[in-house]
Design an enzyme around this catalytic site. Structure first.
Site, PDB file in Angstrom:
ATOM      1  N   GLU A 171       0.877  -1.176   0.000  1.00 29.61           N
ATOM      2  CA  GLU A 171       0.000   0.000   0.000  1.00 29.61           C
ATOM      3  C   GLU A 171       0.908   1.218   0.000  1.00 29.61           C
ATOM      4  OE1 GLU A 171      -2.687   2.703   2.796  1.00 29.61           O
ATOM      5  OE2 GLU A 171      -2.897   0.559   3.217  1.00 29.61           O
ATOM      6  N   CYS A 225      -2.028   8.831   3.342  1.00 28.92           N
ATOM      7  CA  CYS A 225      -1.870   8.576   1.909  1.00 28.92           C
ATOM      8  C   CYS A 225      -3.202   8.582   1.168  1.00 28.92           C
ATOM      9  CB  CYS A 225      -1.129   7.265   1.668  1.00 28.92           C
ATOM     10  SG  CYS A 225      -1.807   5.869   2.572  1.00 28.92           S
TER      11      CYS A 225
END
Length: 477
Positions: free
Chosen positions: A247, A281
């Site tokens: 990720e 993020c």
């Protein structure tokens, strides 16, 4: 376990210092003062963690999934009793408010519990019709690397499904926020996790990753962090064909259509964007708004940003604390300066606050030219750009004009517009009139340069399993 101000390694079921007794400083971002230390692992420490995990592998993988589940659920309940103290430790290390830290720990508890409650069913054989079935089996030892921005949630999203699947884990916690890994691992220890099934190491990240991923003992790499580091780790993992769950970075757009309800839209964007000082993020970083709403949205968004109360993270009135470290301040200065030099306008914020601590205010930029770095590099901070669009096609093109594809958001009540944006936005997750964190039961992953593989939900557990296809059952019966 020693006092959490001195954070130790956990190897083969025991808390201890690193072999060399070396430690790294832990800095309070609100004061810039060293207030704790964390042990630094040596190569022999890492070798012991590898050997310990490998020794435990067969017994843990063959242990009934129901028993593995009971340990995860018990750990969740133990961790829930620690939230008050653990949240204060996290806030002091990372800078997020106490309320944010408590909320993050609550999500970590939810994640441990969800994986525990579903471990049995996700380890059961899957019928594929007459004489065929799929048998899930654990892949083996996992190397898990977690960041400092949401350490509790991300540790839980790696540990829980791996353990539910029957895989031992070597966890490399973030040196900036070591107490989080300590609290979660200690909860697992108290819940009865067998020696060697979970090992915790800290130290020099590049040295740890190179050593762990060079070992054939490790079968899976799971990492959350920057795209650049993710690519480096994936390159290392390729040598042993270790499965990767990555990720990585994000640069999320928010498309605000002309029928959006700004009374709901502005607070939703502001709250989610400036949580954790924008260091997420999947936080929105670019607002694209229909030109008819541009002036009103900009005015109201700027006003909302200016009203955010910035201060010490343990002050109950604080809504946004400091950034986590000096590196993030330097990045904000670089991106803002570059944008302004290219012609952008600062609507609010734009400069470090003149006070101790790594404080950067909510910053809104307009008139940002396409070549500005802030439109191409992940800001990972409280910087938000706002730009108008004239057609939906223009908005879609601009929303997708980045190498990242982790999350995207849009606001509209029109069903046809919702369908078009859902189908057109290039992201692993698309949210409609909604900005919130990912729940424990949902799969989450990115596209393009935002990574591959999934965390969360059934797919999160499957990431740590071999799905063995068995054909011809009963054919000689």
């Amino acid at each position: 376990m020693s006092d959490t101000r001195s954070n130790e390694l956990f190897i083969n079921g025991k808390w201890r210092a690193g072999g060399s007794k070396a430690t790294l400083p832990v800095i309070n971002p609100a004061t810039e003062e060293v207030f704790a230390s964390v042990a630094s692992a040596t190569v022999p420490d890492l070798d012991e963690a590898l050997a310990s995990a490998e020794r435990s592998r067969k017994a843990w993988s063959s242990r009934p999934a129901k028993e593995r589940a009971e340990i995860l659920v018990a750990a969740a309940r133990i961790l829930a009793t620690k939230i008050e103290a653990a949240a204060r430790d996290l806030s002091a290390e990372q800078g997020k408010t106490i309320a944010e830290a408590k909320g993050e720990y609550a999500r970590a508890v939810e994640t441990l519990e969800w994986n525990g409650r579903h471990a049995d069913e996700l380890s059961a054989p899957i019928s594929m019709g007459p004489n065929r079935m799929v048998v899930p089996e654990p892949l083996g030892v996992v190397a898990a690397f977690t960041p400092w921005n949401y350490p509790a949630v991300l540790i839980a999203r790696k540990l829980a499904p791996a353990l539910a699947a029957g895989c031992p884990v070597i966890l490399k916690g973030a040196e900036e926020t070591p107490s989080v890994a300590v609290h979660i691992v200690e909860s697992l220890r108290q819940a009865g996790i067998p020696d060697g099934v979970v090992n915790l190491v800290f130290g020099v990240p590049v040295n740890i990753s190179r050593h762990l991923l060079s070992s054939p003992i490790v079968k899976v790499l799971t990492f959350t962090g920057s795209t650049a580091v993710g690519k480096q780790l994936a390159t290392l993992a390729a040598n042993n064909l270790q499965r990767c769950i990555l990720e990585l970075g994000g640069h999320s757009p928010v498309v605000v259509c002309e029928d959006a309800d700004l009374a709901r839209t502005i607070p939703a964007i502001s709250e989610y964007k400036f949580e954790c000082a924008g260091q997420s993020c999947n936080a929105p970083s670019r607002i694209l708004v229909a030109r008819s709403l541009y002036e009103e949205l900009l005015s109201r968004m700027t006003d909302a940003a200016r009203k955010i109360k910035i201060g010490l993270p343990d002050d109950p009135v604080t809504e946004m604390g400091p950034m986590a470290n000096a590196r993030r301040i330097e990045a904000m200065e670089r991106l803002t300066t570059d944008a302004v030099e290219r012609g952008a306008r600062i609507e609010t914020g734009g400069a470090r606050l003149d006070r101790p601590g790594f404080y950067w205010p909510p910053t809104i930029l307009t008139g940002v030219p396409k070549e500005a770095r802030v439109l191409h590099e992940e800001p990972f901070g409280p910087i938000l750009t706002v730009a108008p669009f004239d057609t939906l096609e223009e908005a879609i093109e601009e929303a997708n004009a980045t190498e990242y594809g982790l999350a995207a958001y849009f606001f509209t009540g029109a069903a046809d517009t919702q369908k078009k944006l859902t189908n057109s936005l290039s992201a692993g997750a698309v949210s409609v009139n909604y900005l919130k964190g990912v729940s424990a039961d949902a799969p989450y992953g990115g596209v393009k340069q935002s990574g591959y593989g999934y965390e969360g939900g059934e797919q999160g557990v499957r990431s740590f399993q071999i799905l063995k296809m068995v054909n011809g059952l009963g054919s000689f019966g």
